[in-house]
Design a protein around this motif. Structure first.
Motif, PDB file in Angstrom:
ATOM      1  N   PHE A 303       6.690  -7.370  -5.523  1.00  0.00           N
ATOM      2  CA  PHE A 303       5.240  -7.420  -5.730  1.00  0.00           C
ATOM      3  C   PHE A 303       4.858  -8.899  -5.880  1.00  0.00           C
ATOM      4  CE2 PHE A 303       6.888  -3.459  -7.436  1.00  0.00           C
ATOM      5  CZ  PHE A 303       6.076  -2.512  -6.829  1.00  0.00           C
ATOM      6  N   LEU A 304       4.562  -9.544  -4.748  1.00  0.00           N
ATOM      7  CA  LEU A 304       4.338 -10.989  -4.756  1.00  0.00           C
ATOM      8  C   LEU A 304       3.096 -11.365  -5.548  1.00  0.00           C
ATOM      9  CD1 LEU A 304       5.182 -11.777  -1.027  1.00  0.00           C
ATOM     10  CD2 LEU A 304       6.687 -11.837  -3.007  1.00  0.00           C
ATOM     11  N   HIS A 305       2.122 -10.479  -5.639  1.00  0.00           N
ATOM     12  CA  HIS A 305       0.897 -10.784  -6.387  1.00  0.00           C
ATOM     13  C   HIS A 305       1.084 -10.591  -7.886  1.00  0.00           C
ATOM     14  CE1 HIS A 305       1.013  -6.519  -5.623  1.00  0.00           C
ATOM     15  NE2 HIS A 305       0.055  -6.296  -6.497  1.00  0.00           N
ATOM     16  N   LYS A 306       2.210 -10.028  -8.306  1.00  0.00           N
ATOM     17  CA  LYS A 306       2.474  -9.800  -9.726  1.00  0.00           C
ATOM     18  C   LYS A 306       3.666 -10.596 -10.245  1.00  0.00           C
ATOM     19  CE  LYS A 306      -0.717  -6.622 -10.423  1.00  0.00           C
ATOM     20  NZ  LYS A 306      -1.846  -6.818 -11.358  1.00  0.00           N
ATOM     21  N   GLY A 307       4.449 -11.208  -9.340  1.00  0.00           N
ATOM     22  CA  GLY A 307       5.586 -11.998  -9.787  1.00  0.00           C
ATOM     23  C   GLY A 307       6.748 -11.170 -10.280  1.00  0.00           C
ATOM     24  N   CYS A 308       6.933  -9.964  -9.742  1.00  0.00           N
ATOM     25  CA  CYS A 308       8.053  -9.110 -10.154  1.00  0.00           C
ATOM     26  C   CYS A 308       8.534  -8.305  -8.957  1.00  0.00           C
ATOM     27  CB  CYS A 308       7.648  -8.185 -11.299  1.00  0.00           C
ATOM     28  SG  CYS A 308       6.439  -6.919 -10.842  1.00  0.00           S
ATOM     29  N   SER A 309       9.710  -7.738  -9.111  1.00  0.00           N
ATOM     30  CA  SER A 309      10.280  -6.901  -8.055  1.00  0.00           C
ATOM     31  C   SER A 309      10.975  -5.698  -8.674  1.00  0.00           C
ATOM     32  CB  SER A 309      11.268  -7.693  -7.197  1.00  0.00           C
ATOM     33  OG  SER A 309      12.437  -8.010  -7.956  1.00  0.00           O
ATOM     34  N   LYS A 310      11.058  -4.638  -7.896  1.00  0.00           N
ATOM     35  CA  LYS A 310      11.769  -3.435  -8.308  1.00  0.00           C
ATOM     36  C   LYS A 310      12.771  -3.064  -7.225  1.00  0.00           C
ATOM     37  CE  LYS A 310       8.530  -1.127 -11.435  1.00  0.00           C
ATOM     38  NZ  LYS A 310       7.872   0.168 -11.754  1.00  0.00           N
ATOM     39  N   THR A 311      13.965  -2.716  -7.682  1.00  0.00           N
ATOM     40  CA  THR A 311      15.011  -2.289  -6.758  1.00  0.00           C
ATOM     41  C   THR A 311      15.351  -0.831  -7.022  1.00  0.00           C
ATOM     42  OG1 THR A 311      15.951  -4.514  -6.635  1.00  0.00           O
ATOM     43  CG2 THR A 311      17.360  -2.693  -5.951  1.00  0.00           C
ATOM     44  N   PHE A 346      14.399  11.763   1.457  1.00  0.00           N
ATOM     45  CA  PHE A 346      13.466  11.510   0.356  1.00  0.00           C
ATOM     46  C   PHE A 346      12.150  10.968   0.901  1.00  0.00           C
ATOM     47  CE2 PHE A 346      15.830   7.529   0.810  1.00  0.00           C
ATOM     48  CZ  PHE A 346      14.812   6.581   0.835  1.00  0.00           C
ATOM     49  N   PHE A 347      11.144  11.073   0.064  1.00  0.00           N
ATOM     50  CA  PHE A 347       9.802  10.552   0.334  1.00  0.00           C
ATOM     51  C   PHE A 347       9.287   9.955  -0.960  1.00  0.00           C
ATOM     52  CE2 PHE A 347       5.200  10.837   0.468  1.00  0.00           C
ATOM     53  CZ  PHE A 347       4.873  10.484   1.774  1.00  0.00           C
ATOM     54  N   HIS A 348       9.125   8.638  -0.988  1.00  0.00           N
ATOM     55  CA  HIS A 348       8.679   7.944  -2.194  1.00  0.00           C
ATOM     56  C   HIS A 348       7.257   7.420  -2.010  1.00  0.00           C
ATOM     57  CE1 HIS A 348      12.975   6.928  -3.822  1.00  0.00           C
ATOM     58  NE2 HIS A 348      12.699   8.213  -3.799  1.00  0.00           N
ATOM     59  N   LEU A 349       6.508   7.420  -3.103  1.00  0.00           N
ATOM     60  CA  LEU A 349       5.201   6.777  -3.131  1.00  0.00           C
ATOM     61  C   LEU A 349       5.269   5.645  -4.160  1.00  0.00           C
ATOM     62  CD1 LEU A 349       2.589   9.679  -2.937  1.00  0.00           C
ATOM     63  CD2 LEU A 349       3.003   7.905  -1.243  1.00  0.00           C
ATOM     64  N   ILE A 350       5.107   4.414  -3.694  1.00  0.00           N
ATOM     65  CA  ILE A 350       5.169   3.241  -4.561  1.00  0.00           C
ATOM     66  C   ILE A 350       3.754   2.724  -4.770  1.00  0.00           C
ATOM     67  CG2 ILE A 350       6.180   0.967  -4.892  1.00  0.00           C
ATOM     68  CD1 ILE A 350       8.219   3.209  -4.730  1.00  0.00           C
ATOM     69  N   ASN A 351       3.352   2.594  -6.021  1.00  0.00           N
ATOM     70  CA  ASN A 351       2.021   2.087  -6.352  1.00  0.00           C
ATOM     71  C   ASN A 351       2.044   0.565  -6.286  1.00  0.00           C
ATOM     72  OD1 ASN A 351      -0.470   1.405  -7.553  1.00  0.00           O
ATOM     73  ND2 ASN A 351      -0.449   3.256  -8.789  1.00  0.00           N
ATOM     74  N   THR A 352       1.488  -0.008  -5.211  1.00  0.00           N
ATOM     75  CA  THR A 352       1.511  -1.456  -5.031  1.00  0.00           C
ATOM     76  C   THR A 352       0.430  -2.153  -5.843  1.00  0.00           C
ATOM     77  OG1 THR A 352       0.076  -1.276  -3.079  1.00  0.00           O
ATOM     78  CG2 THR A 352       2.455  -1.225  -2.721  1.00  0.00           C
ATOM     79  N   LYS A 353      -0.574  -1.418  -6.277  1.00  0.00           N
ATOM     80  CA  LYS A 353      -1.654  -2.008  -7.054  1.00  0.00           C
ATOM     81  C   LYS A 353      -1.242  -2.198  -8.506  1.00  0.00           C
ATOM     82  CE  LYS A 353      -6.667  -1.468  -7.460  1.00  0.00           C
ATOM     83  NZ  LYS A 353      -7.821  -0.556  -7.184  1.00  0.00           N
ATOM     84  N   TYR A 354      -0.465  -1.237  -9.028  1.00  0.00           N
ATOM     85  CA  TYR A 354      -0.011  -1.287 -10.420  1.00  0.00           C
ATOM     86  C   TYR A 354       1.496  -1.058 -10.442  1.00  0.00           C
ATOM     87  CZ  TYR A 354      -4.997  -0.485 -10.858  1.00  0.00           C
ATOM     88  OH  TYR A 354      -6.348  -0.580 -10.729  1.00  0.00           O
ATOM     89  N   PRO A 355       2.288  -2.123 -10.368  1.00  0.00           N
ATOM     90  CA  PRO A 355       3.741  -1.979 -10.257  1.00  0.00           C
ATOM     91  C   PRO A 355       4.394  -1.278 -11.434  1.00  0.00           C
ATOM     92  CG  PRO A 355       3.039  -4.198  -9.680  1.00  0.00           C
ATOM     93  CD  PRO A 355       1.856  -3.520 -10.269  1.00  0.00           C
ATOM     94  N   ASP A 356       3.761  -1.323 -12.613  1.00  0.00           N
ATOM     95  CA  ASP A 356       4.400  -0.691 -13.767  1.00  0.00           C
ATOM     96  C   ASP A 356       4.295   0.818 -13.740  1.00  0.00           C
ATOM     97  OD1 ASP A 356       1.695  -1.037 -14.023  1.00  0.00           O
ATOM     98  OD2 ASP A 356       1.723  -1.178 -16.205  1.00  0.00           O
ATOM     99  N   MET A 357       3.569   1.363 -12.766  1.00  0.00           N
ATOM    100  CA  MET A 357       3.540   2.818 -12.613  1.00  0.00           C
ATOM    101  C   MET A 357       4.858   3.285 -12.008  1.00  0.00           C
ATOM    102  SD  MET A 357       0.568   3.973 -13.661  1.00  0.00           S
ATOM    103  CE  MET A 357       0.135   5.466 -12.798  1.00  0.00           C
ATOM    104  N   MET A 358       5.193   4.524 -12.281  1.00  0.00           N
ATOM    105  CA  MET A 358       6.473   5.055 -11.824  1.00  0.00           C
ATOM    106  C   MET A 358       6.455   5.325 -10.327  1.00  0.00           C
ATOM    107  SD  MET A 358       6.303   9.005 -13.151  1.00  0.00           S
ATOM    108  CE  MET A 358       7.873   9.392 -12.410  1.00  0.00           C
TER     109      MET A 358
END
Length: 838
Positions: A303-311, A346-358
């Protein structure tokens, strides 16, 4: 639950009938097999190609506005078209292709030596063509599109991408000649090299942006070039990535199509990488690398606009994950979400607007492969029916907060960064087979300062993250902290009041504070014998504990609360829920206090928004909160409570009322955790349902623990509708002894009963005793002062004290219509009862 997938364009539905109408019904199988999309332009035009009879390759275009197809160009040989693009005026067509075989002459017009060609064709009408490239490596082409307000130009600009790690820009001048648009024959077409030595590039068609990666040491650097309508371009972004692509071939995204026979040739890419943007300034990078000796698939979201990443690491049942299987992994942009999809896994939905969401982890099969949109009432019904199944979060809180966030954040720029979007502070729910780790990454560097559109929003996102790591959201914790701070101050003053009644200090407190504190102490199971609202005392000097609550501030709070109630949209004429329009001082105080706090919060950060606009936002925020609560009750009542007239005290509740009572309990619990006010009449209706549905012991227990705050409207209804039979008398007494004093003093006179008389007398005696000061009172003998002499010392002392007060005040009992005889009679009966003399 709110996703609706449907095809806006279907190749076989929208194109195939037109292709067959061109005179190839006998080649149905071949046309269907070779028909494919090669590009979608910024204006939505779809470019496609197919192979017809007589060794011909054709290129057509579909216009989504007119729903019409048109032939653009035909090549008299069966070649594999890799990419093609048409300019805005539809006068020039650029295409690149690969010959099926280099043996023999593939075309009677062209006899190239090289395998790959890039052509520029005049198509208005088809007149001539120019060879842009004839090379042995794959090339791709893409026209730039000006802005919507840009007038038609005589110059077009074309990007050319080569697998030899360079990108060029061609500037093509055209002129009208004999009703034909032709390329000016003033020598070679002007061109310039934009960059070279890149290993990955992605064309962002809607934003006219080019993302590319250049390897640097053991990592990579992501860059971005923004193309503008005035034919200028600027380098706008640079950010270091902790990935390595140096040993891989060139990878190009959103730039044409690899024919099946060409896949894997000339490139050894073992990773999948893609950049996504959204309208609110979000910029994310998705990266997946083929594992070497593992059954698990791992992909990273930066998430370049938030300065964090999730793996994310997903366990699969695949024994050998090949490069081909990894290529089936798809990243689909849904604006605020990105879908990560691997068929059959699998089918994942990643919330790019709010990264802290699951991450939403779904398995799609059968009828569950599609999601259907459901309306607001249906959402409420689903929530009400499934409350017991939600263990990790409160669905009522999520519904209210999400609705308010979606409704209000779209009205004002940057408001979505300040309003809460979830009630869950941390999503820590485990998903079976999926693990997630979060890391901090380098913040991007903006190469330009003044920017508009997407980059302005992206720059704002970066500034919010760089200024402070604190959360800018307006949270319920903030509300509860301020609410408890006010109550703690009141607790200090009321403690002084109780211990200093005989001191020289004259304690005073605001009438509104009295009501608030009385209710708070009642809910917290503390002393209920506080003085009622309306008593006036001289002011006690307060210490400044951070935020002084003066009369002007308090009046502002009450005025804000009135505005909220008047701004509610729920129509009273259409309402089936029997909500009583009662005066609830605590809810009004809470409502007004929260409005003040939210206005302060927004004013601190929304400097570009005026005071009146902020006032409207805050007003809508809280009035819509109350409207949503009323709407939930309306849905429940219309479906389960057909007859609202059954809410009486003389019968027990039915299953529908039990259901409604449970829903109201959950609403009350959610409101308490959010420090959210409830609409007028909610608590009275809740009490009526509770009394019908619960045994008396449980009902009283709910009151004692604060789950059912007593209201004046409920007590008045109880005293008026129930007679004085023994069981009803017991119930009334149980309720009255639990009343805060500010309510009890007004309802006792509605019940002509010995219990009420006791309370009236006790209250009045306490009131008279409070008027005494420390001066000595000359007392005469009891026989001289009163003919009522009883051989009982405590009672005689009481009579003497009251007589002293009577002598020093004019008409002391006039305001309450109480006389000394009444008080003496009540005192004697009460004393006799306590001594067991009856």
């Amino acid at each position: 639950m709110l996703l609706d997938f449907h095809a806006t364009f279907n190749l076989h539905r929208d194109v195939m009938p037109w292709v067959l109408a061109q005179g190839a019904p006998d080649n149905l199988a071949k046309c269907s097999r070779t028909l494919r999309i090669v590009n979608v332009e910024k204006n939505g035009n779809v470019l496609y190609t197919w192979k017809g009879s007589e060794s011909v390759t054709k290129i057509g275009i579909y216009d989504p506005i007119t729903n019409q197809n048109k032939m653009l160009y035909s090549i008299d040989s069966e070649v594999n078209v890799i990419s093609c693009s048409v300019n805005t005026e539809k006068t020039l067509l650029a295409l690149s292709y690969c010959n099926s075989s280099c043996e023999g002459a593939p075309s009677r017009l062209l006899s190239p030596v090289s395998k790959y060609l890039a052509l520029l064709v005049e198509i208005k009408p088809v007149n001539d063509l120019k060879v842009l490239k004839a090379v042995d490596s794959i090339v791709r082409v893409q026209f730039l599109y000006p802005g919507e307000d840009k007038h038609l130009s005589s110059e077009s600009h074309l990007l050319l991408f080569s697998d030899e790690k360079y990108i060029e820009q061609f500037h093509i001048d055209t002129e009208n000649k004999d009703n034909k648009v032709v390329i000016k024959s003033s020598g070679q077409i002007r061109r310039e090299r934009l960059l070279e030595d890149f290993v990955w590039a992605q064309w962002d068609m809607p934003g006219q942006r080019l993302f590319y990666i250049i390897p640097k040491d053991s990592s990579c650097v992501l860059h971005c070039i923004q193309f503008y309508p005035d034919e200028n371009f600027k380098h706008v972004l640079e950010v270091a990535l902790e990935i390595s692509l140096a040993n891989e071939g060139v990878s190009l995204i959103n730039l044409g199509y690899d024919p099946p026979e060409e896949r894997g040739r000339g490139k050894v890419t073992s990773s999948s990488l893609q950049v996504f943007t959204n309208q609110t300034g979000g910029l994310c990078l998705f990266y997946c690398k083929t594992p070497k000796k593992s059954q698990d698939i791992t992909y990273t979201v930066a998430f370049l606009h938030k300065g964090c990443s999730k793996t994310f690491k997903i366990a699969t049942t695949m024994r050998n994950i090949s490069d081909y299987k990894l290529k089936r992994l798809s990243f689909i942009n849904l604006d605020s979400y990105v879908a990560v999809y691997l068929p059959d896994h699998f089918f994942h939905l990643i919330n790019t607007k709010y990264p802290d969401m699951m991450c939403y982890h779904l398995f799609l099969s059968g009828k569950y492969r599609s999601f259907c949109y459901i309306f607001l009432a249906e959402i409420i019904e689903w929530i009400c029916e499934n409350l017991s199944t939600c263990q990790t979060f409160d669905p009522i809180q999520e519904f209210i907060i999400a609705y308010l966030h979606r409704k209000l954040s779209s009205e004002t720029m940057y408001l979505d960064k300040l309003l809460a979007y979830t009630s869950v502070p941390l999503w820590n729910m485990d998903i079976r087979g999926v693990s997630c780790t979060t890391d901090m990454i380098d913040m991007p560097v903006m190469k330009i300062i003044k920017c508009k559109g997407f980059w302005e929003k992206f720059h704002l996102e970066l500034e919010f993250m760089k200024q402070s790591q604190q959360r800018f959201l307006y949270s319920s914790n903030m509300q509860r902290r301020d609410w408890c701070k006010l109550i703690s101050q009141l607790f200090f003053f009321f403690t002084l009041l109780k211990v200093s009644q005989n001191s020289e200090l004259n304690i005073c407190y605001s009438a509104t504070y009295t009501t608030t504190a009385c209710r708070f102490f009642y809910l917290m199971h503390t002393d209920q014998s506080l003085e009622h609202r309306g008593h006036q005392f001289q002011q006690y000097p307060q210490k400044d504990t951070g935020e002084k609550r003066n009369s002007v501030y308090q009046r502002n709070i009450l005025e804000n609360a009135k505005k909220v109630l008047l701004n509610m949209n729920t129509s009273k004429s259409e309402r089936v829920v029997p909500l009583v329009q009662e005066e609830d001082y605590l809810q009004k105080d809470l409502m007004g206090l929260m409005m003040v706090k939210l206005k302060d919060h927004l004013s601190q950060h929304l400097h570009h928004v005026g005071k009146n606009k902020i006032e409207k936002i805050v007003l809508d925020y809280f009035s819509k909160q109350l409207d949503l609560v009323c709407l939930i009750l309306e849905v429940v009542w219309r479906k389960h409570m057909q007859d609202s007239g059954v809410l009486r005290f003389d019968t027990s509740g039915n299953p529908s009322e039990y259901f409604a009572f449970n829903i109201m309990c959950r609403i009350s619990e959610a409101a308490t955790l959010m420090s959210m006010p409830l609409p007028p009449g909610f608590q009275t209706l809740h009490l009526v349902l509770a009394m019908r549905c619960l045994p008396l012991g449980n009902f009283l227990h709910y009151i004692d623990i604060g789950a059912l705050p007593l209201t004046e409207a409920f007590v008045v209804k109880l005293l008026k509708e129930l007679d004085d039979r023994e069981e009803n008398e017991k119930l009334k007494y149980s309720i009255i002894i639990r009343l805060p004093e500010n309510i009890s003093e007004r309802v006792h006179r509605l019940w002509d009963h010995a219990i009420s008389n006791n309370f009236i007398a006790m209250k009045y005696v306490r009131k008279l005793l409070f008027r005494l000061n420390n001066k000595e009172v000359t007392r005469q003998s009891l026989t001289e002062r009163s003919p009522l002499y009883i051989n009982f010392l405590p009672l005689n002392y009481l009579i003497m004290m009251l007589s002293d007060v009577e002598d020093r005040a004019l008409n002391p009992f006039e305001e309450d219509n109480i006389d000394a005889t009444f008080l003496e009679e009540i005192a004697l009966k009460r004393t006799s009862a306590l001594l067991g003399l009856h």
